[in-house]
Design a protein around this motif. Sequence first.
Motif, PDB file in Angstrom:
ATOM      1  N   TRP A 141      10.612   0.189  -6.184  1.00 49.49           N
ATOM      2  CA  TRP A 141      11.577   0.973  -6.949  1.00 49.49           C
ATOM      3  C   TRP A 141      12.481   0.091  -7.806  1.00 49.49           C
ATOM      4  O   TRP A 141      12.757   0.415  -8.964  1.00 49.49           O
ATOM      5  CB  TRP A 141      12.416   1.830  -5.995  1.00 49.49           C
ATOM      6  CG  TRP A 141      11.608   2.880  -5.306  1.00 49.49           C
ATOM      7  CD1 TRP A 141      11.237   2.912  -3.994  1.00 49.49           C
ATOM      8  CD2 TRP A 141      11.037   4.044  -5.912  1.00 49.49           C
ATOM      9  NE1 TRP A 141      10.471   4.018  -3.726  1.00 49.49           N
ATOM     10  CE2 TRP A 141      10.330   4.739  -4.894  1.00 49.49           C
ATOM     11  CE3 TRP A 141      11.046   4.571  -7.204  1.00 49.49           C
ATOM     12  CZ2 TRP A 141       9.653   5.928  -5.132  1.00 49.49           C
ATOM     13  CZ3 TRP A 141      10.369   5.757  -7.445  1.00 49.49           C
ATOM     14  CH2 TRP A 141       9.682   6.419  -6.416  1.00 49.49           C
ATOM     15  N   LEU A 194      10.634  -1.350 -10.720  1.00 46.83           N
ATOM     16  CA  LEU A 194      10.440  -0.266 -11.680  1.00 46.83           C
ATOM     17  C   LEU A 194      11.724   0.002 -12.465  1.00 46.83           C
ATOM     18  O   LEU A 194      11.691   0.255 -13.680  1.00 46.83           O
ATOM     19  CB  LEU A 194       9.992   0.999 -10.948  1.00 46.83           C
ATOM     20  CG  LEU A 194       9.655   2.212 -11.833  1.00 46.83           C
ATOM     21  CD1 LEU A 194       8.506   1.879 -12.775  1.00 46.83           C
ATOM     22  CD2 LEU A 194       9.309   3.422 -10.972  1.00 46.83           C
ATOM     23  N   GLY A 195      12.858  -0.093 -11.762  1.00 47.04           N
ATOM     24  CA  GLY A 195      14.144   0.055 -12.451  1.00 47.04           C
ATOM     25  C   GLY A 195      14.371  -1.048 -13.467  1.00 47.04           C
ATOM     26  O   GLY A 195      14.891  -0.804 -14.568  1.00 47.04           O
ATOM     27  N   THR A 213      12.355  -0.302 -16.454  1.00 41.18           N
ATOM     28  CA  THR A 213      12.980   0.787 -17.212  1.00 41.18           C
ATOM     29  C   THR A 213      14.130   0.269 -18.061  1.00 41.18           C
ATOM     30  O   THR A 213      14.264   0.629 -19.243  1.00 41.18           O
ATOM     31  CB  THR A 213      13.483   1.878 -16.250  1.00 41.18           C
ATOM     32  OG1 THR A 213      12.391   2.350 -15.455  1.00 41.18           O
ATOM     33  CG2 THR A 213      14.094   3.033 -17.025  1.00 41.18           C
ATOM     34  N   ALA A 252      12.685  -1.631 -20.965  1.00 39.80           N
ATOM     35  CA  ALA A 252      12.120  -0.743 -21.987  1.00 39.80           C
ATOM     36  C   ALA A 252      13.218  -0.068 -22.808  1.00 39.80           C
ATOM     37  O   ALA A 252      13.122   0.025 -24.042  1.00 39.80           O
ATOM     38  CB  ALA A 252      11.229   0.304 -21.322  1.00 39.80           C
ATOM     39  N   VAL A 253      14.279   0.382 -22.134  1.00 38.83           N
ATOM     40  CA  VAL A 253      15.369   1.063 -22.838  1.00 38.83           C
ATOM     41  C   VAL A 253      16.080   0.103 -23.788  1.00 38.83           C
ATOM     42  O   VAL A 253      16.340   0.432 -24.960  1.00 38.83           O
ATOM     43  CB  VAL A 253      16.365   1.670 -21.826  1.00 38.83           C
ATOM     44  CG1 VAL A 253      17.618   2.163 -22.542  1.00 38.83           C
ATOM     45  CG2 VAL A 253      15.714   2.809 -21.057  1.00 38.83           C
TER      46      VAL A 253
END
Length: 231
Positions: free
Chosen positions: A154, A157-158, A161, A164-165
Amino acid sequence: DAEALQSATSWLAKILPKVGAWLFGQVSKVASWFGVLAGLALIPVYAFYFLLEKEGIEKKWTDYLPIARSGFKDELVFVLRSINGYLIAFFRGQVIVALCDGILYTIGFFIVGLPYAFLLGVMATVLTMIPFLGAITTCLMALVIAFVQFGDWWHPLGVLTVFAVVQTLEGLVISPKIMGERVGLHPLTIIIAVMAGTTLLGGLLGGILAIPLTAALRVIMFRYVWKKREA
């Protein structure tokens, strides 16, 4: 004994060229690294003397152009000065983009709960001054910390993220806006230039050179094409 001596001689004849080639390769690597380190060590020396002679260089650099005084030389000096101004604006803008990225990374890593979020943000600020490479390095280090500290999927994955942002915001909002104002290019022009640069010039190098080359092209087009059409 004669056979043993002959076999040893033939073995040495086979192995010595390989050993010599290996030693030559290692010496070449050491010499190349020494050259790189020596070059890096000389950068502050070069910078010191360039700064020391800054005023003289700014006033007299045109005298060193191997061109006689003419209208062509005046045009060349104008174009070079304009391109230099755009390059300075580009690198200043890149520093601001890096600061924005560092702040966003810090906030994102804090939200994810990643340890050393502030240090990672500072590192991202420094590394992001090198387009693409800095962002990838920051992401990899954050992923390693997430895996080691939490041992789950998790948190990595954060991290992805957040990466990507931030990269999306940089590519579509921050960089076009800041670079557009600094370099004088429309944000859409910058996006297209970066896409074309990474495609035509190849990856990292193309992405780095895209905006300065586009700004240089703008100077030439504005000076010799668009102005003449208006006239």
